[in-house]
Design a protein around this motif. Structure first.
Motif, PDB file in Angstrom:
ATOM      1  N   ARG A 123       0.947  -0.916   0.142  1.00 45.72           N
ATOM      2  CA  ARG A 123       0.057   0.030  -0.043  1.00 45.72           C
ATOM      3  C   ARG A 123       0.908   1.269   0.076  1.00 45.72           C
ATOM      4  O   ARG A 123       2.021   1.247   0.653  1.00 45.72           O
ATOM      5  N   GLN A 124       0.529   2.335  -0.706  1.00 47.10           N
ATOM      6  CA  GLN A 124       1.122   3.440  -0.844  1.00 47.10           C
ATOM      7  C   GLN A 124       0.091   4.602  -1.296  1.00 47.10           C
ATOM      8  O   GLN A 124      -0.256   4.351  -2.302  1.00 47.10           O
ATOM      9  N   LYS A 125       0.437   5.702  -0.512  1.00 46.11           N
ATOM     10  CA  LYS A 125      -0.379   6.901  -0.950  1.00 46.11           C
ATOM     11  C   LYS A 125       0.487   7.672  -1.677  1.00 46.11           C
ATOM     12  O   LYS A 125       1.766   8.219  -1.537  1.00 46.11           O
ATOM     13  N   LEU A 126       0.162   7.956  -3.154  1.00 47.62           N
ATOM     14  CA  LEU A 126       0.894   8.780  -4.100  1.00 47.62           C
ATOM     15  C   LEU A 126       0.544  10.102  -4.046  1.00 47.62           C
ATOM     16  O   LEU A 126      -0.635  10.751  -4.408  1.00 47.62           O
ATOM     17  N   LEU A 127       1.571  10.972  -3.217  1.00 49.72           N
ATOM     18  CA  LEU A 127       1.320  12.254  -3.049  1.00 49.72           C
ATOM     19  C   LEU A 127       1.873  12.967  -4.380  1.00 49.72           C
ATOM     20  O   LEU A 127       2.764  12.608  -4.891  1.00 49.72           O
ATOM     21  N   ASP A 128       1.536  14.162  -4.306  1.00 50.79           N
ATOM     22  CA  ASP A 128       2.335  15.213  -5.504  1.00 50.79           C
ATOM     23  C   ASP A 128       3.630  15.402  -5.244  1.00 50.79           C
ATOM     24  O   ASP A 128       3.965  16.277  -4.205  1.00 50.79           O
ATOM     25  N   SER A 130       8.074  14.506  -7.011  1.00 52.57           N
ATOM     26  CA  SER A 130       8.906  14.115  -7.979  1.00 52.57           C
ATOM     27  C   SER A 130       8.899  12.570  -8.324  1.00 52.57           C
ATOM     28  O   SER A 130       8.727  11.895  -7.405  1.00 52.57           O
ATOM     29  N   TRP A 131       9.491  12.288  -9.713  1.00 51.65           N
ATOM     30  CA  TRP A 131       9.832  10.736  -9.737  1.00 51.65           C
ATOM     31  C   TRP A 131      10.670  10.539  -8.754  1.00 51.65           C
ATOM     32  O   TRP A 131      10.456   9.217  -8.227  1.00 51.65           O
ATOM     33  N   LYS A 132      11.729  11.241  -8.478  1.00 50.97           N
ATOM     34  CA  LYS A 132      12.861  10.753  -7.666  1.00 50.97           C
ATOM     35  C   LYS A 132      12.150  10.242  -6.348  1.00 50.97           C
ATOM     36  O   LYS A 132      12.465   9.385  -5.495  1.00 50.97           O
ATOM     37  N   ALA A 133      11.468  11.484  -5.661  1.00 49.70           N
ATOM     38  CA  ALA A 133      10.956  11.284  -4.424  1.00 49.70           C
ATOM     39  C   ALA A 133       9.902   9.977  -4.433  1.00 49.70           C
ATOM     40  O   ALA A 133       9.913   9.316  -3.304  1.00 49.70           O
ATOM     41  N   LEU A 134       9.288   9.780  -5.653  1.00 50.21           N
ATOM     42  CA  LEU A 134       8.109   8.830  -5.635  1.00 50.21           C
ATOM     43  C   LEU A 134       9.159   7.292  -5.368  1.00 50.21           C
ATOM     44  O   LEU A 134       8.686   6.471  -4.838  1.00 50.21           O
ATOM     45  N   ILE A 135      10.226   7.312  -6.298  1.00 51.08           N
ATOM     46  CA  ILE A 135      11.052   5.852  -6.108  1.00 51.08           C
ATOM     47  C   ILE A 135      11.857   5.908  -4.760  1.00 51.08           C
ATOM     48  O   ILE A 135      11.357   4.663  -4.222  1.00 51.08           O
ATOM     49  N   ALA A 247      10.745  16.001 -12.481  1.00 49.52           N
ATOM     50  CA  ALA A 247       9.193  16.545 -12.713  1.00 49.52           C
ATOM     51  C   ALA A 247       8.538  15.871 -11.715  1.00 49.52           C
ATOM     52  O   ALA A 247       8.455  14.571 -11.286  1.00 49.52           O
ATOM     53  N   SER A 248       7.345  16.411 -11.684  1.00 56.43           N
ATOM     54  CA  SER A 248       5.900  15.783 -10.796  1.00 56.43           C
ATOM     55  C   SER A 248       5.594  14.766 -11.421  1.00 56.43           C
ATOM     56  O   SER A 248       5.043  14.894 -12.811  1.00 56.43           O
ATOM     57  N   HIS A 249       5.351  13.647 -10.956  1.00 61.23           N
ATOM     58  CA  HIS A 249       4.509  12.610 -11.547  1.00 61.23           C
ATOM     59  C   HIS A 249       3.079  12.863 -11.502  1.00 61.23           C
ATOM     60  O   HIS A 249       2.406  12.437 -12.616  1.00 61.23           O
ATOM     61  N   ALA A 250       2.432  13.840 -10.857  1.00 57.61           N
ATOM     62  CA  ALA A 250       1.218  13.926 -10.747  1.00 57.61           C
ATOM     63  C   ALA A 250       0.710  14.941 -11.727  1.00 57.61           C
ATOM     64  O   ALA A 250      -0.222  15.293 -12.145  1.00 57.61           O
ATOM     65  N   GLY A 251       1.584  15.641 -12.197  1.00 59.03           N
ATOM     66  CA  GLY A 251       1.256  16.914 -13.383  1.00 59.03           C
ATOM     67  C   GLY A 251       1.576  16.234 -14.726  1.00 59.03           C
ATOM     68  O   GLY A 251       1.479  17.183 -15.503  1.00 59.03           O
ATOM     69  N   GLN A 252       1.522  14.950 -14.976  1.00 55.22           N
ATOM     70  CA  GLN A 252       1.767  14.426 -16.250  1.00 55.22           C
ATOM     71  C   GLN A 252       0.524  13.402 -16.709  1.00 55.22           C
ATOM     72  O   GLN A 252       0.070  12.752 -15.692  1.00 55.22           O
ATOM     73  N   GLY A 622      -7.633  12.671  -9.254  1.00 52.11           N
ATOM     74  CA  GLY A 622      -6.999  13.501  -7.904  1.00 52.11           C
ATOM     75  C   GLY A 622      -5.666  14.535  -8.273  1.00 52.11           C
ATOM     76  O   GLY A 622      -5.503  15.225  -7.567  1.00 52.11           O
ATOM     77  N   PHE A 623      -5.256  13.943  -9.325  1.00 54.36           N
ATOM     78  CA  PHE A 623      -4.129  14.910  -9.647  1.00 54.36           C
ATOM     79  C   PHE A 623      -4.467  15.892 -10.930  1.00 54.36           C
ATOM     80  O   PHE A 623      -3.598  16.631 -11.112  1.00 54.36           O
TER      81      PHE A 623
END
Length: 742
Positions: A123-128, A130-135, A247-252, A622-623
């Motif tokens: 389980r993971q909450k995908l916040l706004d 960057s790709w690096k931060a998400l990884i 870049a932000s994953h949420a903005g794509q 949501g993004f």
């Protein structure tokens, strides 16, 4: 070392309080990330188990990114998988199945034969971010979960009341046992089944030394075209990671050009029709001038002509102008159901002001709040209701229903009561302000302009094929915006408005007899009212009358079982049935679905249809990105019917009325708070709400709105809970259960 050692580790994990506590906290309030419904299979012979191998350039960039972050490639691919599941499900709190290695952690443990795997809920909450931060977040999350990977999934499933946590899985394959087996397999080779599961969508990622990264998707519950699109999302996500990891994953967006064309253009390809009249009352004035002797309204034995109604409304308009009323002023009106009510609405509009309907059936506290909030230039009330409002600085016009007939006759011969001429009055001025429920616990006034309402009126005329031969039931309270479509389109085409007597509230024998007696041809009904009617029809009662040609429903979700009952009970196919959807903020309704009996009943849900003329629908995740076909997102409505905003609520207006990221610079969207999805046929299906608002007999009810009233009515220190539930005995009508002590 044998598989028995793994079984022993599993049993030890089952006895561990630390394992149980971790999984209980990790999965608390876990939401199921549901995939979209399967689309009809266009080509049953289409190949399945889609696979692809990434280009060497992208692979090199991803390897460099993983190395830079100090994470294994598995974590990077898992992050991409989570983003794909979020795209397919519309969820931001994502849970997927992670195939984990539980081989013995000893020397040469990887050489022990056996399938040492456990599929864990990940389980993971995908916040706004960057790709690096998400990884990095995914890697840290993975490390935390792996410490408890021996806890068996079946026990988690049992603890969860045997409800699944996920329907997607991620499997990263990088074992030495596969090297010889797949040494010379190219991209096509990834179609081979290495790991078969019963999950709706399984993703296998392959990586071998000195070779590329491969991805295989097995989507058992989706069509072949959906499977291909899912694989395309995964590849697009990895390419976006490689291209710009900051870049932000949420903005794509990861949709193909063809998908974007469908969502933005093809599904919104409604006619762009210019308005015939710039003001909502102008069509009525034209009709009154050309056909003054035609009957306009019928109420309890009284039939008034267009000429009489127009002249009487003109007299009121001139009186308002003498009081200094100007365009964009608000005039409040509190009157019981009668022809005077219709005259008052038209008189206010003719004077250039906006009317603010105040239903006398509402609690006095609500009426007082509305009056204070809108601060009207004038208040119009019936004589019997004058005492309900305190005398103040606001001018009051009192109307006595007992004098109505004489007044109409006098007005029709009064040469001074001509149509007022207000050159500055235009489409951008206010037409009416309707107060709706609000999350703040107090009603809020929605500001609707003439241009908003004119588009609706003319679209409604065309959709319903209204003509001067129609007799239209005026059912709704004038405090509901549904009254707009009952009144103004009818008057513009020269039809007759048949006003419902106040005592007729349910679709019983008396109600049907009234409609038959007056030859009503069009009935615009709250959905819950129609549901109740179909319940009566099941019992062989309240069958449709002969003159009826059109039934329109709206205000709540229309349920398929009631349409089935409508059809099975013998409703004539000559009666058209139309489902409408839209909030007050988008001017009554913004989408429409006309059911064609020849096409059979809908297969799952009754759609809310396609946008009306000069309108658009955006379904966003949501993004703020376009939701793919079939994926649930928030319904956003755009076009000329989007209201100006909320009266004296700039912050709320700014949060709910937003710029359209896919339109021109002036385009706006209204965030409805409703959840829906596009079908592959280009129709919208309503799914539910993203908050705690419910509809009870057409009324918006915020559950929190009841709290202040109960606190005021009960002793301090008590805590209460509320429940909105359906009563099966009344065929879908809602009621508020009494408050209960908590």
């Amino acid at each position: 070392m044998t598989p028995r050692h793994t079984i022993a580790q599993e049993r030890q994990a089952l006895r561990s309080e630390a394992h149980r506590a971790f999984w209980a906290g990790y999965l608390a309030d876990c939401e199921f990330a549901a995939l979209p419904p399967a689309e009809p299979e266009v080509d049953p012979e289409a190949p399945r188990n889609e696979a692809v191998e990434l280009s060497e350039g992208v692979c090199a960039q991803l390897r460099a990114l993983a190395s830079d972050l100090g994470v294994p490639m598995r974590s990077l691919l898992l992050a991409a998988h989570l983003r794909m599941v979020a795209t397919l499900s519309g969820a931001e709190d994502v849970t997927t199945g992670l195939v984990a290695n539980v081989r013995p952690e000893v020397t040469h443990g990887d050489q022990v034969l056996g399938l040492f795997l456990n599929t864990l809920p990940f389980r993971q909450k995908l916040l706004d971010m960057s790709w690096k931060a998400l990884i990095r977040q995914t890697h840290d999350n993975e490390i935390g979960v792996m410490a408890y990977r021996h806890y068996p999934y079946f026990q988690l499933y049992v603890d969860h009341h045997r409800k699944p946590f996920y329907e997607t899985t991620f499997n990263y394959i990088n074992f030495h046992v596969y090297e010889g087996l797949h040494a010379d397999i190219k991209a096509e080779g990834f179609r081979g089944d290495i790991e078969l599961t019963n999950n709706a969508l399984a993703v296998d990622c392959f990586q071998r030394p000195n070779q590329g990264i491969g991805i295989k998707i097995d989507a058992r519950s989706l069509s072949a075209s959906q499977e291909r699109r899912a694989l395309g999302y995964f590849v697009a996500i990895l390419e976006a990671m490689a291209r710009n990891p900051e870049a932000s994953h949420a903005g794509q967006s990861f949709l193909s050009d063809a998908e974007r064309h469908d969502l933005l253009e093809r599904f919104n390809a409604t006619p762009s029709v210019p308005a015939v009249h710039p003001l909502i009352h102008r069509g009525f004035e034209v009709r009154a001038a050309t056909h003054p002797d035609d009957v306009a309204v019928i109420h309890e034995g009284l039939a008034l002509t267009y000429g009489q109604v127009n002249a009487s409304a003109n007299r009121l308009a001139h009186q308002l102008l003498q009081l200094g009323v100007r365009p964009d002023d608000q005039v409040a009106i509190c009157m019981a159901r009668c022809p005077d009510q219709l005259v008052a609405l038209l008189g206010i509009l003719k004077a250039g002001a906006a009317y603010v309907p105040m239903d006398p059936q509402h609690p006095q506290d609500r009426l007082n709040y509305m009056l204070q909030d809108c601060d009207p230039a004038v208040l119009i009330v019936q004589q019997s209701m004058r005492a309900r409002f305190e005398a103040g600085a606001t001018p009051v016009i009192t109307i006595d229903p007992a004098e109505s007939v004489d007044r109409f006759i006098q007005a029709s011969v009064d040469p001074a009561a001509g149509n007022p001429q207000i050159p500055e009055l235009g489409a951008s001025h206010l037409a009416y302000v309707i107060y709706t429920s609000g999350s703040t616990g107090m009603p809020k006034g929605v500001l609707v302009e003439h241009g908003n309402a004119v588009n609706l009126i003319e679209a409604h005329i065309r959709t319903c094929e209204l003509s001067e031969a129609d007799r239209v039931l005026q059912l709704a309270s004038f405090g509901f915006d549904n009254s707009i479509t009952e009144i103004f389109p009818t008057l513009q085409v020269g039809g007759q408005i048949v006003m419902r007597p106040a005592e007729l509230l349910v679709p019983d024998h008396e109600f049907m007899a009234f409609l038959a007696r007056h030859g009503v041809t069009v009935a615009d009904l709250p959905t819950s009212f129609w549901h109740l009617w179909t319940g009566e029809m099941r019992l062989g009662r309240s069958m449709p009358w002969e003159t009826l040609r059109l039934v329109i429903v709206g205000g709540e979700k229309a349920e398929l079982r009631h349409l089935e009952a409508w059809s099975a009970a013998g409703a004539p196919q000559s009666i058209r049935w139309i489902n409408t959807y839209g909030p007050t903020e988008a001017t009554v309704y913004a989408t429409v679905f006309a059911w064609d009996p020849d096409q059979g009943l809908p297969t799952s849900e009754i759609p809310i249809g396609h946008p009306v003329e000069n309108s658009v629908v955006r379904i966003l995740d949501g993004f703020g990105q376009l939701s793919p076909v079939g994926v649930v997102g928030e319904i956003h409505l755009g076009g000329v019917q989007v209201a100006r905003g909320y009266h004296e609520r700039p912050e709320l207006t700014q949060s709910r009325f937003i710029a359209d990221p896919y339109g021109d610079a002036s385009s706006r969207l209204y965030r409805t708070g409703d959840l829906g999805r596009w079908t592959s046929a280009g129709l919208v299906e309503y799914v539910g709400r993203n908050d705690f608002q419910v509809k009870i007999r057409g009324h918006r009810i915020e559950m929190g709105k009841s709290r202040p009233a109960w606190r005021h009515a009960t002793p301090s220190g008590r805590r209460w809970s509320w429940l909105a539930r359906k009563r099966v005995a009344t065929s879908g009508w809602w009621r508020m259960s009494p408050p209960r002590r908590a």
